[in-house]
Structures are given as C-alpha cells and as structure tokens.
Design a protein around this motif. Structure first.
Motif, PDB file in Angstrom:
ATOM      1  N   LEU A 121       0.832  -1.199   0.000  1.00 56.33           N
ATOM      2  CA  LEU A 121       0.000   0.000   0.000  1.00 56.33           C
ATOM      3  C   LEU A 121       0.870   1.255   0.000  1.00 56.33           C
ATOM      4  O   LEU A 121       1.861   1.350   0.728  1.00 56.33           O
ATOM      5  CB  LEU A 121      -0.893  -0.020   1.240  1.00 56.33           C
ATOM      6  CG  LEU A 121      -2.220   0.721   1.199  1.00 56.33           C
ATOM      7  CD1 LEU A 121      -3.109   0.159   0.105  1.00 56.33           C
ATOM      8  CD2 LEU A 121      -2.902   0.594   2.559  1.00 56.33           C
ATOM      9  N   ALA A 125      -6.660   2.508   0.331  1.00 51.39           N
ATOM     10  CA  ALA A 125      -6.893   1.118  -0.050  1.00 51.39           C
ATOM     11  C   ALA A 125      -7.047   1.015  -1.559  1.00 51.39           C
ATOM     12  O   ALA A 125      -7.616   1.896  -2.213  1.00 51.39           O
ATOM     13  CB  ALA A 125      -8.147   0.593   0.650  1.00 51.39           C
ATOM     14  N   ALA A 166      -8.893  -9.800   0.318  1.00 48.44           N
ATOM     15  CA  ALA A 166      -8.045  -9.511   1.469  1.00 48.44           C
ATOM     16  C   ALA A 166      -7.505 -10.815   2.053  1.00 48.44           C
ATOM     17  O   ALA A 166      -7.846 -11.906   1.599  1.00 48.44           O
ATOM     18  CB  ALA A 166      -8.849  -8.743   2.515  1.00 48.44           C
ATOM     19  N   THR A 201      -0.187  -2.802   8.313  1.00 45.71           N
ATOM     20  CA  THR A 201      -1.591  -3.204   8.416  1.00 45.71           C
ATOM     21  C   THR A 201      -2.015  -4.096   7.254  1.00 45.71           C
ATOM     22  O   THR A 201      -1.435  -4.058   6.173  1.00 45.71           O
ATOM     23  CB  THR A 201      -2.514  -1.976   8.450  1.00 45.71           C
ATOM     24  OG1 THR A 201      -2.368  -1.242   7.230  1.00 45.71           O
ATOM     25  CG2 THR A 201      -2.190  -1.080   9.635  1.00 45.71           C
ATOM     26  N   ARG A 202      -3.042  -4.888   7.523  1.00 41.99           N
ATOM     27  CA  ARG A 202      -3.703  -5.698   6.500  1.00 41.99           C
ATOM     28  C   ARG A 202      -5.200  -5.688   6.778  1.00 41.99           C
ATOM     29  O   ARG A 202      -5.639  -5.428   7.894  1.00 41.99           O
ATOM     30  CB  ARG A 202      -3.211  -7.150   6.520  1.00 41.99           C
ATOM     31  CG  ARG A 202      -1.861  -7.375   5.861  1.00 41.99           C
ATOM     32  CD  ARG A 202      -1.472  -8.837   5.927  1.00 41.99           C
ATOM     33  NE  ARG A 202      -0.188  -9.081   5.307  1.00 41.99           N
ATOM     34  CZ  ARG A 202      -0.007  -9.539   4.074  1.00 41.99           C
ATOM     35  NH1 ARG A 202      -1.068  -9.814   3.333  1.00 41.99           N
ATOM     36  NH2 ARG A 202       1.198  -9.742   3.588  1.00 41.99           N
ATOM     37  N   ASP A 203      -5.934  -6.009   5.733  1.00 45.37           N
ATOM     38  CA  ASP A 203      -7.376  -6.204   5.835  1.00 45.37           C
ATOM     39  C   ASP A 203      -7.590  -7.718   5.961  1.00 45.37           C
ATOM     40  O   ASP A 203      -7.199  -8.470   5.069  1.00 45.37           O
ATOM     41  CB  ASP A 203      -8.034  -5.660   4.564  1.00 45.37           C
ATOM     42  CG  ASP A 203      -9.552  -5.733   4.593  1.00 45.37           C
ATOM     43  OD1 ASP A 203     -10.102  -6.353   5.520  1.00 45.37           O
ATOM     44  OD2 ASP A 203     -10.179  -5.186   3.682  1.00 45.37           O
ATOM     45  N   GLN A 234      -8.469  -1.923   8.350  1.00 43.89           N
ATOM     46  CA  GLN A 234      -7.055  -2.287   8.400  1.00 43.89           C
ATOM     47  C   GLN A 234      -6.634  -2.573   9.844  1.00 43.89           C
ATOM     48  O   GLN A 234      -6.873  -1.766  10.745  1.00 43.89           O
ATOM     49  CB  GLN A 234      -6.199  -1.169   7.806  1.00 43.89           C
ATOM     50  CG  GLN A 234      -6.454  -0.967   6.316  1.00 43.89           C
ATOM     51  CD  GLN A 234      -5.584   0.112   5.716  1.00 43.89           C
ATOM     52  OE1 GLN A 234      -4.387   0.157   5.973  1.00 43.89           O
ATOM     53  NE2 GLN A 234      -6.183   0.992   4.917  1.00 43.89           N
ATOM     54  N   SER A 236      -3.413  -3.674  12.330  1.00 41.77           N
ATOM     55  CA  SER A 236      -1.949  -3.723  12.397  1.00 41.77           C
ATOM     56  C   SER A 236      -1.480  -5.087  12.898  1.00 41.77           C
ATOM     57  O   SER A 236      -2.246  -5.847  13.503  1.00 41.77           O
ATOM     58  CB  SER A 236      -1.417  -2.631  13.327  1.00 41.77           C
ATOM     59  OG  SER A 236      -1.709  -2.949  14.684  1.00 41.77           O
ATOM     60  N   SER A 265       2.153  -2.884   4.120  1.00 42.60           N
ATOM     61  CA  SER A 265       0.717  -2.893   4.385  1.00 42.60           C
ATOM     62  C   SER A 265      -0.037  -3.218   3.097  1.00 42.60           C
ATOM     63  O   SER A 265       0.424  -2.898   1.992  1.00 42.60           O
ATOM     64  CB  SER A 265       0.265  -1.527   4.912  1.00 42.60           C
ATOM     65  OG  SER A 265       0.870  -1.236   6.162  1.00 42.60           O
ATOM     66  N   TYR A 266      -1.204  -3.881   3.264  1.00 41.74           N
ATOM     67  CA  TYR A 266      -2.060  -4.226   2.125  1.00 41.74           C
ATOM     68  C   TYR A 266      -3.508  -3.953   2.511  1.00 41.74           C
ATOM     69  O   TYR A 266      -3.914  -4.233   3.634  1.00 41.74           O
ATOM     70  CB  TYR A 266      -1.928  -5.701   1.756  1.00 41.74           C
ATOM     71  CG  TYR A 266      -0.545  -6.124   1.303  1.00 41.74           C
ATOM     72  CD1 TYR A 266      -0.207  -6.101  -0.051  1.00 41.74           C
ATOM     73  CD2 TYR A 266       0.411  -6.556   2.212  1.00 41.74           C
ATOM     74  CE1 TYR A 266       1.054  -6.503  -0.484  1.00 41.74           C
ATOM     75  CE2 TYR A 266       1.676  -6.945   1.794  1.00 41.74           C
ATOM     76  CZ  TYR A 266       1.991  -6.911   0.446  1.00 41.74           C
ATOM     77  OH  TYR A 266       3.234  -7.300   0.021  1.00 41.74           O
ATOM     78  N   ALA A 267      -4.293  -3.448   1.555  1.00 42.04           N
ATOM     79  CA  ALA A 267      -5.729  -3.259   1.790  1.00 42.04           C
ATOM     80  C   ALA A 267      -6.433  -3.066   0.460  1.00 42.04           C
ATOM     81  O   ALA A 267      -5.871  -2.481  -0.474  1.00 42.04           O
ATOM     82  CB  ALA A 267      -5.983  -2.056   2.701  1.00 42.04           C
TER      83      ALA A 267
END
Length: 308
Positions: A121, A125, A166, A201-203, A234, A236, A265-267
C-alpha cells in the motif's frame, strides 16, 4: 440479462483452505448444485479436507493436475458431477482451464486472485483500476494469470470474472499460513512473532465472508469485471497478535516484534461489491474468537498437519 442458472461447478484446487470452504458453502446453499473438484492433493492432509461431504451425491473429487488438458477437458465438457513449479501450475493450469471454458462455452469463468497483486500500500486502499505491482512470487504469478484471463475475455469472449481478496483466515486454515500459525503458537504458549515494528496493516477477512463474496460474484457479477473482496478495516500486526493472545487467554508478553522496519501494508477497497448485495458479516474480533475456539476444539487436526 436473464437469471443465471449454473447447475455444475468445476472447482480447480478445491481441496485447499478456501476451495473446500467454498464447496461446503455451495452444497449447503443449493440443493441442486453439482460440484466436481480437481486437485492434485499434494498438501499434507489435503485428501481429508472434503471427507465430510464425500458421501454427498452432488459432489465428486478427482485427483489430477490442472495442467493435464485431457483431464480438464473431460471434466469441463462431460457434465459429470518451488518458484518455477508454482508458475507452471498456476499460469499453465489457468491457460488449460481457460481453453476448456472457451471450447465448451462455459457460462462463467471465475479466477480467484489476491489483493497482493497491487503490491504494498502507498496511500488509500487499492481500487480495481489501480496499477498492479506485486512484490512476491505468488502474487506475481496470480497477476500473470489475470492477464491471461483478460486476454481470453477480449479475444474469445470467455465470460471471465476476477476476485481480489483480502487476507483470509478461519477454521481449517493450514498451520503454515499466517493467522493459523499465530493462533497455534499462542495456544501452545509459544512466542507470537510479528515481522517489523508491528505497525504494518492488513485487511483480514473471515473465510465464510470470502466464499460468500466469491459466490455472489459468480452469480451476480458482470463478466469482464474485477471485484475486490475485503472487510474494509485495516488491522496492524500488533493488533492482530494482541487479539489472538487475548482470545487464547495468553499474556501479551508472548508477542514479539522483529523490529526490522515497519513492513508492508495491504488493503483493498470493496465498494464494487456493494451493488451485488454483499457485505462482510463476521467482524474481526468475533472472527478471531470463533477461529481460536475451532483450533482449540480440533487440536488433533492441526497438530497432525503441523508435523506432516
């Protein structure tokens, strides 16, 4: 467009974590559906993943390689119920399946991809029109498979749909996958290790919500369209570890950060799913609690696979 009526599904890789959850969901939801799963069954415990539906007359499991054109064409047209290796299986297998879908004029071809094809990211998002910039081998192979599917849509009119989801979690996830590995570590009193400083962070999306989203896209989606499937929240790395430790009744002192930078991070932005009537039902804290409860009740299941 009239109401779509799909009576038979061919699910490639359907003995895996997500695939088997999708098969169970569809068999519960549709008393008339026929499902054939094609899977090489190379993963430890893979053959046992669908034992609970093995006696269902609507279901058939075929052991075979998705790259085997003869096997794929027999299943696709009959109507019966390491890095290079990964690339060969995913890309070549997708090509074989696409060719069979073209040849036998399938109503839908759904490719389950991943939100990681967007890469780490950089701001908000990711939306479906964003540029792809995968950084892992697995995500790069998925991106290549997407390109191939898009070409079959454009050149031959194959009704392709693509989902980018996700990070999935939930019961029956293999213990070598991230969330399951943290849960089993916590349950056994081991250190829960989060890469970086815990801020990445991720979703996270419960598997039940993901398979419901895939089914909604399969039946209600517009061919030629890509759909992000995510919770839109999101979490962490530190939050994930703390939520798991709390659900396991373990002290937060078991959390360890490697402190080698913030990590990636991915979202994904799931707003395109809303007009299809889909929204996630299992929120993150409750989903983790339910998942922990399942692993606690099924210790024999995951310990066997952890040592296989």
């Amino acid at each position: 467009m009239g109401k779509l009526r799909i009576r038979h599904l061919l699910v490639a890789g359907g003995a895996g974590f997500l695939g088997s959850a999708f098969v169970r969901d569809r068999l519960r939801a549709d008393p008339e559906i026929l499902i054939t799963v094609l899977d090489a069954l190379r993963r430890p415990g893979a053959q046992a993943e669908l034992e609970d539906v093995g006696d269902d007359r609507r279901f058939k499991l075929v052991r075979g390689d998705v790259r085997d054109r003869a096997v794929v064409e027999r299943l696709a047209g009959s109507g019966v119920a390491d890095g290079p290796a990964l690339a060969r299986t995913d890309i070549e297998g997708t090509a074989v399946l696409l060719e069979a879908a073209r040849k036998f004029r399938h109503q839908r071809f759904l490719l389950v991809s991943t939100g990681e094809v967007y890469g780490p990211l950089t701001s908000a998002a990711n939306r479906e029109e964003d540029r792809l910039a995968p950084t892992s081998l697995a995500a790069s192979v998925r991106a290549a498979a997407e390109t191939l599917a898009g070409a079959y849509q454009a050149s031959y009119g194959v009704p392709v749909l693509i989902t980018r989801a996700a990070t999935a979690y939930g019961p029956r996830q293999p213990v070598n996958q991230f969330v399951a590995s943290l849960i089993t570590s916590a349950l056994t009193g081991q250190t829960v290790v989060i890469a970086g400083n815990g801020s990445a962070t991720r979703d996270y999306l419960h598997v039940d919500d993901q398979v419901a989203g895939i089914a909604r896209v399969l039946w209600k989606g517009e061919p030629g369209t890509i759909y992000n499937i995510g919770d839109g929240v999101q979490i962490s790395g530190s939050q994930l570890a703390e939520t798991i430790l709390d659900a396991c009744g373990k002290p937060s002192s078991l959390k360890r950060l490697t402190r080698e930078g913030p990590g990636w991070s991915y979202a994904v932005d799931p707003r395109r799913m809303r007009p299809l009537g889909w929204d996630p039902l299992v929120r993150f804290p409750e989903g983790i609690r339910l998942t922990v409860d399942w692993y606690r009740r099924n210790e024999g299941w995951w310990r066997l696979r952890a040592t296989a």
